[in-house]
Design a protein around this motif. Structure first.
Motif, PDB file in Angstrom:
ATOM      1  N   ASP A  34      59.542  16.046  74.748  1.00 52.33           N
ATOM      2  CA  ASP A  34      58.615  14.979  74.385  1.00 52.33           C
ATOM      3  C   ASP A  34      57.458  15.570  73.572  1.00 52.33           C
ATOM      4  O   ASP A  34      56.493  16.066  74.134  1.00 52.33           O
ATOM      5  CB  ASP A  34      58.101  14.296  75.656  1.00 52.33           C
ATOM      6  CG  ASP A  34      57.275  13.057  75.372  1.00 52.33           C
ATOM      7  OD1 ASP A  34      57.227  12.611  74.212  1.00 52.33           O
ATOM      8  OD2 ASP A  34      56.677  12.538  76.332  1.00 52.33           O
ATOM      9  N   GLN A  35      57.607  15.545  72.268  1.00 50.26           N
ATOM     10  CA  GLN A  35      56.593  15.992  71.315  1.00 50.26           C
ATOM     11  C   GLN A  35      56.210  17.461  71.463  1.00 50.26           C
ATOM     12  O   GLN A  35      55.033  17.825  71.379  1.00 50.26           O
ATOM     13  CB  GLN A  35      55.367  15.093  71.377  1.00 50.26           C
ATOM     14  CG  GLN A  35      55.666  13.670  70.966  1.00 50.26           C
ATOM     15  CD  GLN A  35      54.425  12.822  70.781  1.00 50.26           C
ATOM     16  OE1 GLN A  35      53.338  13.142  71.262  1.00 50.26           O
ATOM     17  NE2 GLN A  35      54.561  11.732  70.058  1.00 50.26           N
ATOM     18  N   THR A  60      61.869  14.745  69.417  1.00 50.45           N
ATOM     19  CA  THR A  60      61.381  13.571  68.697  1.00 50.45           C
ATOM     20  C   THR A  60      61.448  13.845  67.194  1.00 50.45           C
ATOM     21  O   THR A  60      61.299  14.981  66.759  1.00 50.45           O
ATOM     22  CB  THR A  60      59.935  13.236  69.103  1.00 50.45           C
ATOM     23  OG1 THR A  60      59.133  14.407  68.965  1.00 50.45           O
ATOM     24  CG2 THR A  60      59.877  12.749  70.541  1.00 50.45           C
ATOM     25  N   LEU A  90      62.080   8.242  71.472  1.00 49.11           N
ATOM     26  CA  LEU A  90      62.556   8.991  72.630  1.00 49.11           C
ATOM     27  C   LEU A  90      62.840   8.072  73.815  1.00 49.11           C
ATOM     28  O   LEU A  90      63.841   8.256  74.512  1.00 49.11           O
ATOM     29  CB  LEU A  90      61.560  10.088  73.022  1.00 49.11           C
ATOM     30  CG  LEU A  90      62.012  11.006  74.155  1.00 49.11           C
ATOM     31  CD1 LEU A  90      63.308  11.730  73.811  1.00 49.11           C
ATOM     32  CD2 LEU A  90      60.913  11.999  74.503  1.00 49.11           C
TER      33      LEU A  90
END
Length: 179
Positions: A34-35, A60, A90
């Protein structure tokens, strides 16, 4: 530095989630980031993923490093082994994993169970957040459970690439013990 060599090569194919799911059996692990923006961390995660038999790595599309030389060098060849899927959304991609019978575990300090106490059999997805920010709210909501990696209280959090390696190892260890 080019060191006097030049090569003409085609870029690697960009796999889609469907490609990864088609390769997954009943017992598979997918990692989702996540990022996570540091190419060294993503490369190291790819390397660990290849070492422990992870079926795919999801990042992502935005707020993730491009497939550059830095990422490829950190991955030490794993970019050619583990499919790297870029997700436009996502949360939607995590929903697709759930539809494909994956249990999603978010690694988070607030988790209520240690990863070594989980039954990681079947299809599992482990979701890791960016350093500092951790998992975003919507990503956390898509996870079936938040889990932790037990660490010494004096240093409660690991680098994201270390956490991914520990999680992938735990999955691989459990898989080999059940065979």
């Amino acid at each position: 530095m080019h060191q006097g060599l030049a090569a003409l090569a085609v870029p690697l194919e960009e796999p889609q989630l469907e490609d990864v799911l088609a390769r997954c059996g009943d017992n598979a692990l997918v990692l989702a980031l996540d990022q996570v923006t540091d190419p060294h961390n993503v490369g190291a995660i790819l390397r660990s993923a290849a070492a422990f038999g992870v079926a795919g790595l999801i990042v992502t599309e935005r707020h993730a490093p491009a497939d550059t030389g830095v990422l490829a060098k950190a991955a030490s060849g794993a970019l050619e082994i583990v499919p790297l899927v870029r997700a436009v959304n996502l949360a939607r991609t995590l929903e697709q994993l759930k539809e494909a019978r994956f249990w999603l575990y978010g690694l988070d300090e607030r988790g209520d169970v240690a990863i070594n106490d989980l039954d990681l059999g079947g299809r599992a997805g482990i979701v890791l957040g960016a350093e500092g920010e951790g998992l975003r709210r919507l990503t956390t909501e898509k996870c079936d459970r938040l889990v932790t990696i037990p660490t010494d209280q004096r240093l409660a959090a690991l680098n994201v690439s270390n956490a991914a390696a520990v999680a992938a190892y735990e999955w691989a260890r459990r898989r080999s013990n059940s065979s």
